[in-house]
Motif scaffolding. Structure first.
Motif, PDB file in Angstrom:
ATOM      1  N   TYR A   1       0.796  -1.228   0.000  1.00  0.00           N
ATOM      2  CA  TYR A   1       0.000   0.000   0.000  1.00  0.00           C
ATOM      3  C   TYR A   1       0.831   1.282   0.000  1.00  0.00           C
ATOM      4  O   TYR A   1       0.303   2.353  -0.284  1.00  0.00           O
ATOM      5  N   PHE A   2       2.111   1.178   0.303  1.00  0.00           N
ATOM      6  CA  PHE A   2       2.973   2.352   0.216  1.00  0.00           C
ATOM      7  C   PHE A   2       3.775   2.313  -1.084  1.00  0.00           C
ATOM      8  O   PHE A   2       3.892   3.309  -1.778  1.00  0.00           O
ATOM      9  N   ASN A   3       4.334   1.153  -1.390  1.00  0.00           N
ATOM     10  CA  ASN A   3       5.150   1.016  -2.597  1.00  0.00           C
ATOM     11  C   ASN A   3       4.352   0.503  -3.790  1.00  0.00           C
ATOM     12  O   ASN A   3       4.885   0.389  -4.891  1.00  0.00           O
ATOM     13  N   LYS A   4       3.071   0.153  -3.558  1.00  0.00           N
ATOM     14  CA  LYS A   4       2.134  -0.257  -4.607  1.00  0.00           C
ATOM     15  C   LYS A   4       2.642  -1.440  -5.434  1.00  0.00           C
ATOM     16  O   LYS A   4       2.517  -1.466  -6.655  1.00  0.00           O
ATOM     17  N   LYS A   5       3.234  -2.413  -4.762  1.00  0.00           N
ATOM     18  CA  LYS A   5       3.705  -3.621  -5.445  1.00  0.00           C
ATOM     19  C   LYS A   5       2.583  -4.655  -5.501  1.00  0.00           C
ATOM     20  O   LYS A   5       1.696  -4.670  -4.649  1.00  0.00           O
ATOM     21  N   THR A   6       2.647  -5.533  -6.474  1.00  0.00           N
ATOM     22  CA  THR A   6       1.665  -6.603  -6.575  1.00  0.00           C
ATOM     23  C   THR A   6       2.012  -7.715  -5.591  1.00  0.00           C
ATOM     24  O   THR A   6       3.152  -7.802  -5.108  1.00  0.00           O
ATOM     25  N   GLN A   7       1.043  -8.560  -5.310  1.00  0.00           N
ATOM     26  CA  GLN A   7       1.295  -9.689  -4.418  1.00  0.00           C
ATOM     27  C   GLN A   7       2.346 -10.626  -5.004  1.00  0.00           C
ATOM     28  O   GLN A   7       3.145 -11.213  -4.275  1.00  0.00           O
ATOM     29  N   ILE A   8       2.328 -10.756  -6.317  1.00  0.00           N
ATOM     30  CA  ILE A   8       3.301 -11.638  -6.960  1.00  0.00           C
ATOM     31  C   ILE A   8       4.722 -11.124  -6.736  1.00  0.00           C
ATOM     32  O   ILE A   8       5.646 -11.889  -6.410  1.00  0.00           O
ATOM     33  N   ALA A   9       4.921  -9.804  -6.899  1.00  0.00           N
ATOM     34  CA  ALA A   9       6.244  -9.215  -6.701  1.00  0.00           C
ATOM     35  C   ALA A   9       6.704  -9.376  -5.255  1.00  0.00           C
ATOM     36  O   ALA A   9       7.875  -9.663  -4.979  1.00  0.00           O
ATOM     37  N   ILE A  10       5.766  -9.189  -4.319  1.00  0.00           N
ATOM     38  CA  ILE A  10       6.107  -9.324  -2.896  1.00  0.00           C
ATOM     39  C   ILE A  10       6.450 -10.774  -2.569  1.00  0.00           C
ATOM     40  O   ILE A  10       7.372 -11.053  -1.795  1.00  0.00           O
ATOM     41  N   ALA A  11       5.707 -11.699  -3.152  1.00  0.00           N
ATOM     42  CA  ALA A  11       5.965 -13.123  -2.920  1.00  0.00           C
ATOM     43  C   ALA A  11       7.376 -13.502  -3.367  1.00  0.00           C
ATOM     44  O   ALA A  11       8.086 -14.240  -2.675  1.00  0.00           O
ATOM     45  N   LYS A  12       7.775 -12.990  -4.515  1.00  0.00           N
ATOM     46  CA  LYS A  12       9.128 -13.271  -5.010  1.00  0.00           C
ATOM     47  C   LYS A  12      10.177 -12.676  -4.073  1.00  0.00           C
ATOM     48  O   LYS A  12      11.207 -13.294  -3.789  1.00  0.00           O
ATOM     49  N   LYS A  13       9.917 -11.469  -3.594  1.00  0.00           N
ATOM     50  CA  LYS A  13      10.857 -10.797  -2.696  1.00  0.00           C
ATOM     51  C   LYS A  13      11.034 -11.569  -1.398  1.00  0.00           C
ATOM     52  O   LYS A  13      12.151 -11.700  -0.883  1.00  0.00           O
ATOM     53  N   LEU A  14       9.935 -12.099  -0.856  1.00  0.00           N
ATOM     54  CA  LEU A  14       9.982 -12.798   0.428  1.00  0.00           C
ATOM     55  C   LEU A  14      10.207 -14.301   0.275  1.00  0.00           C
ATOM     56  O   LEU A  14      10.307 -15.016   1.276  1.00  0.00           O
ATOM     57  N   ASP A  15      10.215 -14.755  -0.972  1.00  0.00           N
ATOM     58  CA  ASP A  15      10.407 -16.175  -1.266  1.00  0.00           C
ATOM     59  C   ASP A  15       9.313 -17.028  -0.619  1.00  0.00           C
ATOM     60  O   ASP A  15       9.578 -18.047   0.031  1.00  0.00           O
ATOM     61  N   ILE A  16       8.080 -16.557  -0.776  1.00  0.00           N
ATOM     62  CA  ILE A  16       6.924 -17.314  -0.300  1.00  0.00           C
ATOM     63  C   ILE A  16       5.906 -17.334  -1.428  1.00  0.00           C
ATOM     64  O   ILE A  16       6.083 -16.679  -2.457  1.00  0.00           O
ATOM     65  N   SER A  17       4.824 -18.082  -1.263  1.00  0.00           N
ATOM     66  CA  SER A  17       3.825 -18.167  -2.326  1.00  0.00           C
ATOM     67  C   SER A  17       2.938 -16.924  -2.348  1.00  0.00           C
ATOM     68  O   SER A  17       2.772 -16.240  -1.333  1.00  0.00           O
ATOM     69  N   GLN A  18       2.369 -16.662  -3.521  1.00  0.00           N
ATOM     70  CA  GLN A  18       1.451 -15.534  -3.643  1.00  0.00           C
ATOM     71  C   GLN A  18       0.220 -15.740  -2.767  1.00  0.00           C
ATOM     72  O   GLN A  18      -0.323 -14.801  -2.199  1.00  0.00           O
ATOM     73  N   MET A  19      -0.193 -16.999  -2.630  1.00  0.00           N
ATOM     74  CA  MET A  19      -1.332 -17.318  -1.772  1.00  0.00           C
ATOM     75  C   MET A  19      -1.054 -16.930  -0.325  1.00  0.00           C
ATOM     76  O   MET A  19      -1.906 -16.377   0.368  1.00  0.00           O
ATOM     77  N   THR A  20       0.182 -17.176   0.132  1.00  0.00           N
ATOM     78  CA  THR A  20       0.558 -16.820   1.498  1.00  0.00           C
ATOM     79  C   THR A  20       0.518 -15.314   1.680  1.00  0.00           C
ATOM     80  O   THR A  20       0.026 -14.797   2.701  1.00  0.00           O
ATOM     81  N   VAL A  21       1.038 -14.577   0.687  1.00  0.00           N
ATOM     82  CA  VAL A  21       1.008 -13.111   0.750  1.00  0.00           C
ATOM     83  C   VAL A  21      -0.429 -12.620   0.846  1.00  0.00           C
ATOM     84  O   VAL A  21      -0.755 -11.748   1.651  1.00  0.00           O
ATOM     85  N   SER A  22      -1.303 -13.211   0.036  1.00  0.00           N
ATOM     86  CA  SER A  22      -2.702 -12.796   0.016  1.00  0.00           C
ATOM     87  C   SER A  22      -3.377 -13.047   1.364  1.00  0.00           C
ATOM     88  O   SER A  22      -4.121 -12.206   1.868  1.00  0.00           O
ATOM     89  N   ARG A  23      -3.107 -14.208   1.955  1.00  0.00           N
ATOM     90  CA  ARG A  23      -3.719 -14.532   3.250  1.00  0.00           C
ATOM     91  C   ARG A  23      -3.224 -13.602   4.348  1.00  0.00           C
ATOM     92  O   ARG A  23      -3.999 -13.140   5.196  1.00  0.00           O
ATOM     93  N   ILE A  24      -1.908 -13.321   4.338  1.00  0.00           N
ATOM     94  CA  ILE A  24      -1.347 -12.425   5.349  1.00  0.00           C
ATOM     95  C   ILE A  24      -1.920 -11.018   5.177  1.00  0.00           C
ATOM     96  O   ILE A  24      -2.268 -10.350   6.148  1.00  0.00           O
ATOM     97  N   GLU A  25      -1.999 -10.570   3.925  1.00  0.00           N
ATOM     98  CA  GLU A  25      -2.546  -9.235   3.658  1.00  0.00           C
ATOM     99  C   GLU A  25      -3.974  -9.119   4.181  1.00  0.00           C
ATOM    100  O   GLU A  25      -4.344  -8.131   4.828  1.00  0.00           O
ATOM    101  N   LYS A  26      -4.782 -10.138   3.900  1.00  0.00           N
ATOM    102  CA  LYS A  26      -6.172 -10.118   4.348  1.00  0.00           C
ATOM    103  C   LYS A  26      -6.247 -10.066   5.869  1.00  0.00           C
ATOM    104  O   LYS A  26      -7.055  -9.330   6.447  1.00  0.00           O
TER     105      LYS A  26
END
Length: 262
Positions: free
Chosen positions: A221-246
Motif C-alpha cells: 500500500y505504500f510502494n504499490k507492489k503486486t502480491q506476486i512481486a512481494i511473494a518473489k521478494k519474500l520467497d513465499i507463495s502468492q497465496m501466502t502473501v494474500s492470506r497475510i494481507e487479508k
C-alpha cells in the motif's frame, strides 16, 4: 479460462471476464481470484482518491483508505443483486474515505478572535476581489481590516485547523502578475501536520505486526507492489502473501472501528 491465464493476459479484463471472476470468487473464495479483482479495480480507488485530494489530508493516505474500501467492497459484492460492481464499490469506498476524514477531525479549540477574524477575512476576500478585479494579497486584507499581514496569515493558518481547507488556495503576489499558493505563505513544515495522526495510527498498528506482515503492508500500500512481486521478494507463495494481507487488513479495520467508538 483458468486463473493462471487471467494473470498472464497482459491486458485489462473485459466486463464479462470480470463478472466471471466475481462468480468464481463468490463460489470458491479463491485468494488468487481476489487478487486479480483487486488489481482490476484499483482504478476506482484512484479516481475517488483524487476527488477527495486537496482537502487537508495527504493523497497517499486517502488512496490507502480507498484501497482498503475497495477490498471490503469486493468481499461484500453480491453479483446476483444485479448491480454493476463499480456502482456498488463507489459508495463503499467513499464511505471509508469519509470515515477517515471524520477520524482525522481536529479537536483543537480555536480562539474566538481567530474565528471572528476568519469570517471577516472571507467576506473581505470576496469584496476586494470584486472591487479590485484581482485576488487580494495578505497586505490588501490587512489594510482593509485594519490589522497586520502577520495576523491575517496566522488566522488563515489557524482556521484550517478549525475548518480544514485546501492548501492550493492562491493569492496575488503583488507583483510580476504571479500567484503564490498558501503553502508558500505559511511555511513548508505545515504540509506535515496532516500526516501526524495517520502516522501515529500506523506506528501503533505496526507494533503488533511481525516483520513479514510489516513488509507486505508497506510494499502493498505504500510502494504499490503486486502480491506476486512481494511473494518473489519474500520467497513465499502468492497465496501466502494474500492470506497475510487479508489478516493484516482485517486487524487494521478493527483498530479503525475501535478508534471511532472512542
Amino acid at each position: 479460462m483458468n486463473k493462471e491465464q487471467y494473470y498472464n493476459l497482459g491486458r485489462k479484463l473485459t466486463k464479462e471476464e470480470r463478472k466471471e471472476l466475481f462468480k468464481v470468487y463468490e463460489e470458491e473464495k479463491d485468494e488468487e481470484v481476489r487478487e486479480i479483482l483487486i488489481e482490476e479495480h484499483l482504478y476506482i480507488a484512484e479516481i475517488l482518491s483524487k476527488k477527495y485530494a486537496g482537502r487537508g489530508i495527504d493523497y497517499e493516505d486517502i488512496y490507502q483508505v480507498a484501497s482498503m474500501g475497495l477490498i471490503f467492497a469486493i468481499d461484500r459484492y453480491d453479483l446476483s443483486k444485479g448491480y454493476e460492481f463499480s456502482s456498488f464499490a463507489t459508495p463503499t469506498i467513499i464511505g471509508e474515505i469519509k470515515k477517515h476524514f471524520r477520524d482525522k477531525g481536529w479537536t483543537i479549540r480555536v480562539p474566538r478572535r481567530i474565528q471572528e477574524l476568519s469570517k471577516k477575512i472571507n467576506n473581505a476576500k470576496s469584496y476586494l476581489a470584486q472591487r479590485d478585479q484581482k485576488t487580494p494579497t495578505a497586505e490588501d486584507l490587512a489594510e482593509y481590516l485594519n490589522t497586520t499581514p502577520e495576523e491575517i496569515l496566522e488566522t488563515i493558518e489557524a482556521s484550517k485547523v478549525y475548518t480544514p481547507q485546501s492548501l492550493d488556495i492562491s493569492y496575488d503576489s503583488g507583483g510580476d502578475d504571479k500567484e503564490i499558493n498558501l503553502t508558500d505563505l505559511i511555511g513548508e513544515d505545515e504540509k506535515y501536520f496532516d500526516k501526524i495522526e495517520v502516522n501515529d495510527f500506523l506506528e501503533k498498528s505496526m507494533k503488533g505486526l511481525n516483520e513479514v506482515e510489516r513488509t507486505i503492508l508497506i510494499d502493498r500500500y505504500f510502494n504499490k507492489k503486486t502480491q506476486i512481486a512481494i511473494a518473489k521478494k519474500l520467497d513465499i507463495s502468492q497465496m501466502t502473501v494474500s492470506r497475510i494481507e487479508k489478516k493484516v487488513l482485517e486487524k487494521m479495520r478493527k483498530e479503525i472501528e475501535k478508534s471511532m467508538e472512542v
